[in-house]
Design a protein around this motif. Sequence first.
Motif, PDB file in Angstrom:
ATOM      1  N   LEU A   1       0.871  -1.179   0.000  1.00  0.00           N
ATOM      2  CA  LEU A   1       0.000   0.000   0.000  1.00  0.00           C
ATOM      3  C   LEU A   1       0.903   1.223   0.000  1.00  0.00           C
ATOM      4  O   LEU A   1       1.689   1.436   0.935  1.00  0.00           O
ATOM      5  CB  LEU A   1      -0.908   0.002   1.238  1.00  0.00           C
ATOM      6  CG  LEU A   1      -1.955   1.119   1.255  1.00  0.00           C
ATOM      7  CD1 LEU A   1      -3.043   0.830   0.229  1.00  0.00           C
ATOM      8  CD2 LEU A   1      -2.572   1.261   2.645  1.00  0.00           C
TER       9      LEU A   1
ATOM     10  N   GLU B   1      -4.805  -1.414   4.754  1.00  0.00           N
ATOM     11  CA  GLU B   1      -5.619  -0.191   4.743  1.00  0.00           C
ATOM     12  C   GLU B   1      -6.006   0.219   6.160  1.00  0.00           C
ATOM     13  O   GLU B   1      -6.038   1.412   6.494  1.00  0.00           O
ATOM     14  CB  GLU B   1      -6.870  -0.413   3.881  1.00  0.00           C
ATOM     15  CG  GLU B   1      -6.560  -0.403   2.383  1.00  0.00           C
ATOM     16  CD  GLU B   1      -7.782  -0.721   1.537  1.00  0.00           C
ATOM     17  OE1 GLU B   1      -8.784  -1.233   2.100  1.00  0.00           O
ATOM     18  OE2 GLU B   1      -7.739  -0.472   0.304  1.00  0.00           O
TER      19      GLU B   1
ATOM     20  N   ARG C   1      -5.056  -6.709   1.857  1.00  0.00           N
ATOM     21  CA  ARG C   1      -5.413  -5.322   1.542  1.00  0.00           C
ATOM     22  C   ARG C   1      -6.147  -4.676   2.721  1.00  0.00           C
ATOM     23  O   ARG C   1      -5.868  -3.539   3.080  1.00  0.00           O
ATOM     24  CB  ARG C   1      -6.287  -5.291   0.282  1.00  0.00           C
ATOM     25  CG  ARG C   1      -6.695  -3.890  -0.120  1.00  0.00           C
ATOM     26  CD  ARG C   1      -7.346  -3.862  -1.481  1.00  0.00           C
ATOM     27  NE  ARG C   1      -7.492  -2.493  -1.955  1.00  0.00           N
ATOM     28  CZ  ARG C   1      -7.675  -2.158  -3.226  1.00  0.00           C
ATOM     29  NH1 ARG C   1      -7.736  -3.112  -4.150  1.00  0.00           N
ATOM     30  NH2 ARG C   1      -7.788  -0.897  -3.582  1.00  0.00           N
TER      31      ARG C   1
ATOM     32  N   ARG D   1      -4.951   3.656   7.929  1.00  0.00           N
ATOM     33  CA  ARG D   1      -5.988   4.511   8.494  1.00  0.00           C
ATOM     34  C   ARG D   1      -5.684   4.835   9.954  1.00  0.00           C
ATOM     35  O   ARG D   1      -5.880   5.968  10.419  1.00  0.00           O
ATOM     36  CB  ARG D   1      -7.333   3.788   8.376  1.00  0.00           C
ATOM     37  CG  ARG D   1      -8.515   4.564   8.939  1.00  0.00           C
ATOM     38  CD  ARG D   1      -9.782   3.748   8.788  1.00  0.00           C
ATOM     39  NE  ARG D   1     -10.788   4.126   9.761  1.00  0.00           N
ATOM     40  CZ  ARG D   1     -11.839   3.389  10.083  1.00  0.00           C
ATOM     41  NH1 ARG D   1     -12.003   2.193   9.514  1.00  0.00           N
ATOM     42  NH2 ARG D   1     -12.717   3.810  10.971  1.00  0.00           N
TER      43      ARG D   1
END
Length: 1282
Positions: free
Chosen positions: A132, A228, A224, A232
Amino acid sequence: MTTGFSSSSVRFADYFVICGLDTESGLEPDELSALCQYVEASRHRDGARGENLGADEGENFEQSPLRRTFKSKVLAHYPDNVEWNPFDQDAVGMLCMPKGLCFRTQRDAEEPQFHTFIITREDGSRSYGFALTFLEEVRSAQICSAMQTLYHMHNAAQYDIIQQAPPTPLHIRPQAPPLAPPERSGPSPSRLQRFNSYDITRDTLYVSKCICLLAPLAFQSACRKVLEQLHRAAISAQPPPLPLESYVYNVLYEVPLPPVGRSLRFSGVYAPVVCQRPGAAELPLFDFPLADVFLLLGADNLLQLFTCALLEIQILLYSQHYQRLMTVAEGITALMFPFQWQHVYVPILPASLMHFLDAPVPYLMGLHANGQQDRSKLELPQEANLCFVDVDNHCVELPEDLPQFPQRGEFLQELTEALQRFNLPPEGSATPIPHRPRPRCHDDKRNGNVGVAALDSALLRENATIARLQALVKKTGISLEKLDSKEEADDGKDMKLQCDPDEWWTQRLNITVREVFANRFAQMFADYEVFVIQPSQDKEAWFSNRDQMQNFDKASFLSDQPEPSLPFLSRFLETQTFASFIDSKILHHDDEEHAHALRLFDARVDKVRMLNVRTPTLRTEIYQRATHIEEAERAIEARLRKIDHTALHPHLLDMKIGQGRYQPGFFPRLQADVLATGPSSNKWTKRSAPAQWRRRDRQKQHAEHLYLDNDQREKYIQEARNLGTTIRQPKLSNLSPSVIAQTNWKFVEGLLKECRTKTKRMLVEKMGREAVELGHGEGSITGVEENTLIASLCDLLERIWSHGLQVKQGKSALWSHLLHYQESKEKKDTPCTLGPPPGFIQEQERRKSDAGCSLPLLKVSLIQDMRHVQHMGEIKTEVGRARAWVRLSMEKKLLSTHLKLLLSDHELTKKLYKRYAFLRCDDEKEQFLYHLLSFNAVDYFCFTNVFTTIMIPYHAWVIPSKKLGGSMFTANPWVCVSGELAETGVLQLPKNTLDITFECQNLGRLTTVQMGHDNSGLYAKWLVDSVMVRNEITGHAYRFPCGRWLGKGVDDGSLERILVGELLCSETEERLSRTPPMQPSPGMMRRLVAISPNSKPKLNTGQIQEGVGEAINGIVKHFHKPEKERGSLTLLLCGEYGLVWALEQVFLHGFKSPRLFKNIFIWDFLEKAQVCFESAERQQQQDENWLSRARLFCRVMRAINVSPRNIGKDGKFQMLVCLGARDHLLHHWIALLAECPITVQMYEDSALLKDHSLVNSLIRVLQTLQEFNITLEASLIKGIGL
């Protein structure tokens, strides 16, 4: 697709990695990728500036600092190392951030980008990475100052360029930036202002950063979500419930891999994450969305791309999005189940590895588009055998001559219907956003949302008609309220799925499409096990001779397949993909994953065979659809409804005070000490132990079964994996010139090995078939299989010629080289002396050849062969011309000679190729040409059989007998030439000449020549030795022996004869070939005639029987070959020692000697027998069966006698035998003639026809022809009205 993962790993993830800017080392230009971009940009610049390369190539001051790439580094990885998966820092750093570091300001905000990558180890096993990438504020004052300095230097350089440029009127509006991209527009003050956009006092500088998980299996969706949620948590204003270390530790050490056939739930930072693993009876794990692949490409394009992958064609994917590259590549390889891609596999090719596109091997690579580069300006090293996929623009460029996938129409229809069930357009979509079905609308009493049941009830109450219908329905005992409640219950049931609706939709679509593809292979290869050739010797001997061993009976398998499938299947059976699949079938003790795929596929095949048990053979074109879809969906649904395992929740770690301090908006380096090792006891490790022991037990059993120790077994497994492969993935570290040179050297060695293997395979195939055809010197593998092998050779030559090219020119590197050579030679040869053009034969030379059998030589010329190809209007492309030239050179047995001549121009080779190119490695080049020289040992018709519609010049010579040269001959002779494809019609020879040149459509291989004359003039008798015909393009010369008179009152009175030809070995071939052309082993009759001094030896009954047997055996073998691999039936019937000759010996044996000065022919005996059969007395003495056979014999005799052709008595006998063979009457006629009273009068007592046992034996042999449908060439029965 998940293949080859390490069996030692039981953890969900092996490493957590952070990549980004190293503030200590500062800004380092990514030299290789920057140089790549710089060279690309310089191609579009003005020539003067393009030549002036300074020392600062990597710095490239012409490019904006915010558009340059800088070196990224692995800032941290946890843990330091894992025993079963050593950490490759260079590879991970390069693939996490393939473009390097990107700098942006607050005006260029970007959303975080997720992409997947793959690392293939040397043994073929894989490790998956999930990255990411996001922008993070630069907090280092030194980095910000360095960026400001770079802008000052850039602006100064741009200003100098503007000052040096010639003055031109400019209308400058500083407020409006130029419309064209800055990298392509010319320098101007407006560019300066635009690029002077970073001001350290007012702008915030951002740099890309990446967090990554490395895992043994491709749980893309789960990884994923983990990344994420971690990102966050890092940018959130509110700190997460626990330090980030707790969540990373949990994923690394406390979350196991889901067991086979089970599901697992573990905790993310904010929400749970669910993953599931297929069972042993299901297709292997695949977690990438196939919906995206279909939306990006469409079903038709995807099927073409899939075909290219199966045939091991070079595939280059091209997209601006890394994840799209990975999704398409993984999707295509997953759909290949049970087969596996065996070659270079780099779904994301870093910018610094662009030179790897020069690889002369099959590859599947993904190239990142920078968003400003047009496809037309993308120069690739070679495109002759390349499938280029522009993913973003819905475009697939296919190589020439790509065969269609079997039953493509029905397959595409099934695929289309499957996609439409999921609301996906089969033609794809410009905006790849899956149109997933929206979830049902529930009654939340807000925003106008009304539940479906409530809506239905309201409609029923308001509408009087519907209310009456409702009352009527209630009388039948059905309650609509019950239906509504059932619908609600179904909704509640759907809500029990432990995953998002989108995930469940994706899972269902994936398994549906994969089952459709897997079913195709199960149907196509339902009986493949029957054709697997198990090694007869021990494994050591089998491996040492592996290159020469055949592991699959391809010819038998193909003979069982439907005709339309052969072009694809014949090529697919030659691939390394298929060979490795069969090898792993033979060596089923390979690793666990291969064994699982084979067991699963074999189980599917068994089901197909059970369904087809009533059909005698699986050779059918009936399309059978996939039947496993619902079963597979139910298995996935069961795992997602009831989660089998739940991992430990994240918890506080034993961290020191101050560790794990939260820094909002910045992803920190984590505490290495707490993430270095996992917990001392882990129940998942213990749980995996029995499985590992079971695996060892199975391997031990395999080893005992094969009588191998562990070292031998490992060696064989490793050799099986590496068989026929060169490099699976380029080394992603230490990209020094020496490493690049070493990689290219591996390519050179691989090309030479492939050349050796291909030539050996082609020669063994060709010679093997010739050796089988004892008795006829015509052995050849025409049709599909030969075309496949030669197309494969053409592909290899293109890859050799494209390796190390300086500058690519045209799609075919070989044809480009030939054109350069032609141009240079024609320049040198322009001021030559006047003379005949190459290959021209003067009249004096022709007349000299009239008396003898030697032909005037065709001039051997590489340039002349090129001109032949250039004049062929049917070929429109460079690749097609190159392949036609290779085919022509092979047919002429000049391929090695021509290429040696081409490469002898060392100056041209140096000009076109880099130092490391294969064509500049002298030793390897010599070996390569030596391997090609071996093709001279066999005859190929690969040009003649493929280009069937082209116009070809032929030259025919009539050669009179040396004793009576025919100088007094006064009649007008003619010839008619026939081949496998067509015939010329009657061609009159010019007056006073014995040869003729004519042009006509390709006749194919020549079979017969009809020749005769009009019986005019004073001396109309002609003793002809033979006729010679030569194809003036291929150089093939055919001799049609005659040795008989043509004329009334001489010999058998024939004015025309049908001559059967044989291919001659040309003098050119004898001069140029170091190896004598291979001749078939002589049959009995050839041995006998070679020994006998007389031209017509007297044979005894045993020899005659053997001669008939050999002739019949040749015809039987002819019909047992695949239709496209049969030679000339005319040669077997009428040629030397054919069926006509053999029966002639039968009738000549014991024939009473004729009276003085009078010849009696077999036809005389047959005419007398006909009269006898037609006599009324004879007819009254026989039964109806005998009468019908006799009438048929007489009918054929009359038809031949009334024919307008003047073919003579021997010619008529030949026609009778051919018609009898066609109509399956020969054995009846032999029986009739053996009992005929005329036989008693005209044959001695010792004659074969008077020996009842020999006659019965002869009849039994001739009866074997009854099962074959014999079709005669038109020239043999012309003028017969039957």
